[in-house]
Design an enzyme around this catalytic site. Structure first.
Site, PDB file in Angstrom:
ATOM      1  N   ALA A  68       0.793  -1.239   0.000  1.00 14.05           N
ATOM      2  CA  ALA A  68       0.000   0.000   0.000  1.00 14.05           C
ATOM      3  C   ALA A  68       0.819   1.280   0.000  1.00 14.05           C
ATOM      4  O   ALA A  68       0.272   2.354  -0.266  1.00 14.05           O
ATOM      5  CB  ALA A  68      -0.933   0.014   1.214  1.00 14.05           C
ATOM      6  N   GLY A  78       3.497   1.889  -1.944  1.00 11.88           N
ATOM      7  CA  GLY A  78       4.227   2.070  -3.188  1.00 11.88           C
ATOM      8  C   GLY A  78       3.553   3.000  -4.171  1.00 11.88           C
ATOM      9  O   GLY A  78       2.519   3.616  -3.885  1.00 11.88           O
ATOM     10  N   GLY A  79       4.149   3.064  -5.368  1.00 13.48           N
ATOM     11  CA  GLY A  79       3.668   3.978  -6.398  1.00 13.48           C
ATOM     12  C   GLY A  79       2.266   3.671  -6.875  1.00 13.48           C
ATOM     13  O   GLY A  79       1.505   4.569  -7.232  1.00 13.48           O
ATOM     14  N   GLY A  97       0.279   1.428  -4.923  1.00 13.13           N
ATOM     15  CA  GLY A  97      -0.473   1.195  -3.688  1.00 13.13           C
ATOM     16  C   GLY A  97      -1.106   2.431  -3.086  1.00 13.13           C
ATOM     17  O   GLY A  97      -2.258   2.394  -2.623  1.00 13.13           O
ATOM     18  N   ARG A 146       9.083  -6.844 -18.145  1.00 11.12           N
ATOM     19  CA  ARG A 146       8.333  -7.391 -17.007  1.00 11.12           C
ATOM     20  C   ARG A 146       8.969  -8.689 -16.534  1.00 11.12           C
ATOM     21  O   ARG A 146       8.923  -9.028 -15.360  1.00 11.12           O
ATOM     22  CB  ARG A 146       6.869  -7.615 -17.411  1.00 11.12           C
ATOM     23  CG  ARG A 146       6.054  -6.339 -17.481  1.00 11.12           C
ATOM     24  CD  ARG A 146       4.574  -6.666 -17.683  1.00 11.12           C
ATOM     25  NE  ARG A 146       3.760  -5.458 -17.535  1.00 11.12           N
ATOM     26  CZ  ARG A 146       3.405  -4.670 -18.528  1.00 11.12           C
ATOM     27  NH1 ARG A 146       3.829  -4.939 -19.750  1.00 11.12           N
ATOM     28  NH2 ARG A 146       2.651  -3.604 -18.321  1.00 11.12           N
ATOM     29  N   ASN A 200       9.701 -10.055  -7.688  1.00  4.94           N
ATOM     30  CA  ASN A 200       8.266  -9.940  -7.463  1.00  4.94           C
ATOM     31  C   ASN A 200       7.596 -11.294  -7.233  1.00  4.94           C
ATOM     32  O   ASN A 200       6.607 -11.385  -6.506  1.00  4.94           O
ATOM     33  CB  ASN A 200       7.613  -9.206  -8.631  1.00  4.94           C
ATOM     34  CG  ASN A 200       7.935  -7.723  -8.615  1.00  4.94           C
ATOM     35  OD1 ASN A 200       8.577  -7.236  -7.698  1.00  4.94           O
ATOM     36  ND2 ASN A 200       7.504  -7.015  -9.634  1.00  4.94           N
ATOM     37  N   ILE A 246      -2.024  -7.647  -9.029  1.00  6.72           N
ATOM     38  CA  ILE A 246      -1.558  -6.592  -9.930  1.00  6.72           C
ATOM     39  C   ILE A 246      -0.064  -6.749 -10.197  1.00  6.72           C
ATOM     40  O   ILE A 246       0.437  -6.406 -11.264  1.00  6.72           O
ATOM     41  CB  ILE A 246      -1.849  -5.199  -9.325  1.00  6.72           C
ATOM     42  CG1 ILE A 246      -3.359  -4.930  -9.303  1.00  6.72           C
ATOM     43  CG2 ILE A 246      -1.115  -4.096 -10.068  1.00  6.72           C
ATOM     44  CD1 ILE A 246      -3.760  -3.658  -8.582  1.00  6.72           C
ATOM     45  N   SER A 247       0.661  -7.287  -9.213  1.00 11.97           N
ATOM     46  CA  SER A 247       2.121  -7.387  -9.278  1.00 11.97           C
ATOM     47  C   SER A 247       2.578  -8.098 -10.543  1.00 11.97           C
ATOM     48  O   SER A 247       2.115  -9.192 -10.864  1.00 11.97           O
ATOM     49  CB  SER A 247       2.655  -8.153  -8.065  1.00 11.97           C
ATOM     50  OG  SER A 247       2.173  -7.592  -6.862  1.00 11.97           O
ATOM     51  N   ASP A 291      -4.722  -2.770 -19.660  1.00 16.35           N
ATOM     52  CA  ASP A 291      -4.688  -2.987 -21.108  1.00 16.35           C
ATOM     53  C   ASP A 291      -6.026  -2.594 -21.749  1.00 16.35           C
ATOM     54  O   ASP A 291      -6.064  -2.027 -22.841  1.00 16.35           O
ATOM     55  CB  ASP A 291      -4.375  -4.457 -21.413  1.00 16.35           C
ATOM     56  CG  ASP A 291      -3.104  -4.932 -20.729  1.00 16.35           C
ATOM     57  OD1 ASP A 291      -2.153  -4.138 -20.650  1.00 16.35           O
ATOM     58  OD2 ASP A 291      -3.071  -6.082 -20.263  1.00 16.35           O
ATOM     59  N   HIS A 343      -0.658 -10.185 -19.920  1.00 21.26           N
ATOM     60  CA  HIS A 343      -0.477  -8.797 -19.482  1.00 21.26           C
ATOM     61  C   HIS A 343       0.967  -8.343 -19.678  1.00 21.26           C
ATOM     62  O   HIS A 343       1.551  -7.687 -18.831  1.00 21.26           O
ATOM     63  CB  HIS A 343      -0.898  -8.673 -18.009  1.00 21.26           C
ATOM     64  CG  HIS A 343      -0.851  -7.276 -17.473  1.00 21.26           C
ATOM     65  ND1 HIS A 343      -1.524  -6.218 -18.057  1.00 21.26           N
ATOM     66  CD2 HIS A 343      -0.200  -6.752 -16.396  1.00 21.26           C
ATOM     67  CE1 HIS A 343      -1.293  -5.115 -17.363  1.00 21.26           C
ATOM     68  NE2 HIS A 343      -0.492  -5.412 -16.354  1.00 21.26           N
TER      69      HIS A 343
END
Length: 329
Positions: free
Chosen positions: A8, A10-11, A13, A87, A94, A117-118, A150, A178
């Site tokens: 929560a 992070g950029g 979060g 990614r 991750n 989401i990660s 997307d 993704h």
């Protein structure tokens, strides 16, 4: 409705947590991260909306306290992409973060809806499934990879061509995965129909597939797609919450375990992939039905899908392998 954001601070979060705080359907919002969460929670708690906000760090059983009683857990945790980084480069770091957070879900809120989401989602969702399977609590109707960004990009970019004033009014199925070429926007199935000139098809498709690179470049390496991803994550989370609280007829593309979802087996057979993003109707138990839009695509989209299948198979296998044979520390 108790919602948890894992990652929560992070950029993604922080803006995601802000959007969730404004949602009237949420009355409890728990924030979890390795740093700064009490401060983020205090800041958000001053906003005049119903949700009560709490923030937790790993110490003092923070994960247990944050996750216990959760109805929905949204996971944006992880490191962001840096210039030149794919990614896939994010995978090792991750993957471990997602594995540990999903283990927390299995331990403390085994019946919660889990939204991953990660990145890389193509691999982190299979990782999540394997962790849940090992814990004996896997419910394929409740595990979702969030591919909504997307969809949002496809809506936005095609509107720039067509001149539609509200991009969100155009429904464009985006299927596959993704990342890069695994992302396949199905322009031919847009509703209402859109006329994309043949000369613009490749450029438009590539922009949706590699939109993240556009953001990384524009931010001069100082960040990735955080704000648009937070919006997309909130959009999907809100739809799940609305569906489980009684709203019917909600359909959104999402990356799911096909064999476990009604209608999914046919798509898995068609694509050769057990995990795939297709339009899914959401219901009171999560994923109600997967729609096989693949059989309706045109020849241009069939070529794109052929590339997506190959890329996805490798990504999915990599995620499963990560859990079955963890890398040595």
């Amino acid at each position: 409705m108790k919602a948890v954001v894992a990652g929560a601070s992070g950029g993604i979060g922080q803006p995601l947590s802000l959007l969730l705080k404004t949602c009237p359907l949420i009355d409890e919002l728990a924030l979890y991260d390795v740093v700064n969460t009490p401060g983020v929670a205090t800041d958000l708690s001053h906003i005049s909306s119903p949700a009560k906000v709490t923030g937790y760090l790993p110490k003092d059983d923070g994960m247990k306290n944050a996750f216990t009683g959760a109805d929905i857990v949204i996971i944006p945790a992880g490191i962001p992409r840096k210039p030149g980084m794919t990614r896939d480069d994010l995978f090792k770091i991750n993957a471990g973060i997602v594995r540990d957070l999903v283990q927390g879900c299995a331990d403390h809120c085994p019946t919660a809806y889990i939204l991953v989401i990660s990145n890389p989602v193509n691999s982190t969702v299979p990782i999540a499934a394997e962790v849940l399977k090992n814990a004996g609590v896997f419910d394929p109707l409740k595990l979702f990879g969030v591919t909504t960004l997307d969809v949002v990009r496809a809506e936005t970019f095609v509107a720039e061509l067509t001149g539609v004033s509200d991009p969100s009014k155009t429904v464009i199925p985006v299927v596959g995965g993704h990342s890069g070429e695994t992302i396949v926007p199905l322009w031919s199935l847009a509703k209402p129909a859109v006329n994309v000139p043949e000369s613009k098809l490749d450029t438009l498709t590539t922009r949706v597939q590699f939109g993240g690179d556009e953001v990384v470049k524009a931010k001069d390496g100082a960040g990735s797609a955080t704000l648009s991803m937070a919006f997309a994550g909130f959009r999907f989370a809100e739809k799940v919450i609305r569906a489980v609280t009684g709203t019917t007829g909600i359909v959104e593309p999402t990356f799911v375990y096909l064999p476990g979802v009604d209608g999914g087996a046919e798509i898995a057979k068609h694509t050769g992939c057990d995990y795939f993003s297709v339009p899914v109707e959401l219901g009171p138990k999560g994923a109600l039905k997967a729609f096989n839009v693949i059989k309706e695509v045109n020849d241009y989209e069939k070529e794109l899908l052929a590339k997506a299948y190959e890329g996805l198979k490798g990504n999915i296998g990599k995620g499963i392998e990560f859990v079955k044979n963890p890398p040595q520390k």
